[in-house]
Design an enzyme around this catalytic site. Sequence first.
Site, PDB file in Angstrom:
ATOM      1  CG  MET A   1      -1.818   1.188   1.339  1.00 59.76           C
ATOM      2  SD  MET A   1      -2.935   1.110   2.777  1.00 59.76           S
ATOM      3  CE  MET A   1      -1.804   1.612   4.075  1.00 59.76           C
TER       4      MET A   1
ATOM      5  CG  ASP B   1      -9.448   7.128   2.251  1.00 60.83           C
ATOM      6  OD1 ASP B   1      -9.506   5.924   2.537  1.00 60.83           O
ATOM      7  OD2 ASP B   1     -10.165   7.988   2.813  1.00 60.83           O
TER       8      ASP B   1
ATOM      9  CE1 TYR C   1     -15.879  10.386   3.158  1.00 55.49           C
ATOM     10  CE2 TYR C   1     -14.114   9.746   1.684  1.00 55.49           C
ATOM     11  CZ  TYR C   1     -14.603   9.890   2.957  1.00 55.49           C
ATOM     12  OH  TYR C   1     -13.817   9.561   4.030  1.00 55.49           O
TER      13      TYR C   1
ATOM     14  CE  LYS D   1     -12.570   5.712   4.554  1.00 52.72           C
ATOM     15  NZ  LYS D   1     -12.640   6.817   3.587  1.00 52.72           N
TER      16      LYS D   1
ATOM     17  CG  HIS E   1     -17.125   5.587   6.722  1.00 48.98           C
ATOM     18  ND1 HIS E   1     -17.498   6.175   5.543  1.00 48.98           N
ATOM     19  CD2 HIS E   1     -16.318   6.487   7.323  1.00 48.98           C
ATOM     20  CE1 HIS E   1     -16.935   7.360   5.435  1.00 48.98           C
ATOM     21  NE2 HIS E   1     -16.218   7.576   6.507  1.00 48.98           N
TER      22      HIS E   1
END
Length: 318
Positions: A14, A45, A50, A79, A112
């Site tokens: 990552m 991310d 969102y 998430k 989340h």
Amino acid sequence: MLAPCVILNNGQKMPMLGLGTWQLEPGEIEKVIELAINAGYRHFDCAFLYDNEAEIGLAIKKKIADGTVKREDLFIVTKLWCTFCVKEEVVSACKRSLQNFGLDYVDQYLIHWPVTLKNLGRPMNIKEPFIDAVSIEYDFVETWKGMEECVNLGLAKGIGISNFNSKQIEKILKAATIKPVVNQVEVTPNFNQKKLIKFCKDRGIVITAYSPFGSPSRPWAAEGDPILSLDSPELVAIGKKYVKTGAQIVLRYLIEIGVVPLPKSANEIRLVENINIFDFSLSEEDIAVLDSFNSTDGRVIDLPCLKTMPNYPFDEEF
Ligand code: A2P
């Protein structure tokens, strides 16, 4: 500049810096993702909450199509929102995010928040997601079983958690057949989370750090909240030594204390600035100056509206 990678407990690599995508607005996203990929960002991310997975997916597709990157060069995180935490809903929520992105897998899928909200069966108010939230008493270990199913089905390469405290992590670890690879939480010099970082490190879990600049554009910012000034005399003085900005010193500090920062920027110059932190390291003396910013009251993402709900994570020391 490309970020070096950390190896997670499942063997995945990552990148040690990612782009935060909360508050990237429609109309700017495609350009920002394109600029970010050009600047060397490979780790993104994201989150269902969102409300921009589809635009991000389109931008990524474009950069794959023009040959700048391949899918396997990218590390895409998203998430599971709190309204889909009932075990039976997790796989379909993950599939919905994949459909939004136009991808057939994500590199990492995170719970989340440890809080479960009732799925009211109508579109959520994304700008104020908690406004009509109804919490449910639900064991997040059950949610985790749904997350494991996402790995078993090949929908997510790795799974993790976000906003979990040490006791909640211990509970997940006791029941897990697949370990969380990361816990994503707020980390800034003002709230450096050293106890949680050590706790997670000892258990093979990496901390990814949201809002590394203290989320100055959060809608609920209030007078008296802790402020992280990137122009503070201490940061400017340290920056001068390394010919770096206050923002770069903050991000490098997070790398030095062992976390993976996820700064958001929609600005070309700041995007480049924020990833340009892998050609220097801070002296112990300078790290100590930044350590001195830490305060137990330094958290800014504490979501008071969740405080009375079952599994609210921030009543524990860490
Ligand atoms: P912008 O998007 O205009 O660059 P956080 O990641 O803590 O939520 O902080 C994001 C905020 O910090 C955004 O308002 C972003 O504005 C701003 N920001 C991002 N990078 C920098 C930087 N290098 N210097 C100053 N402000 C920055």
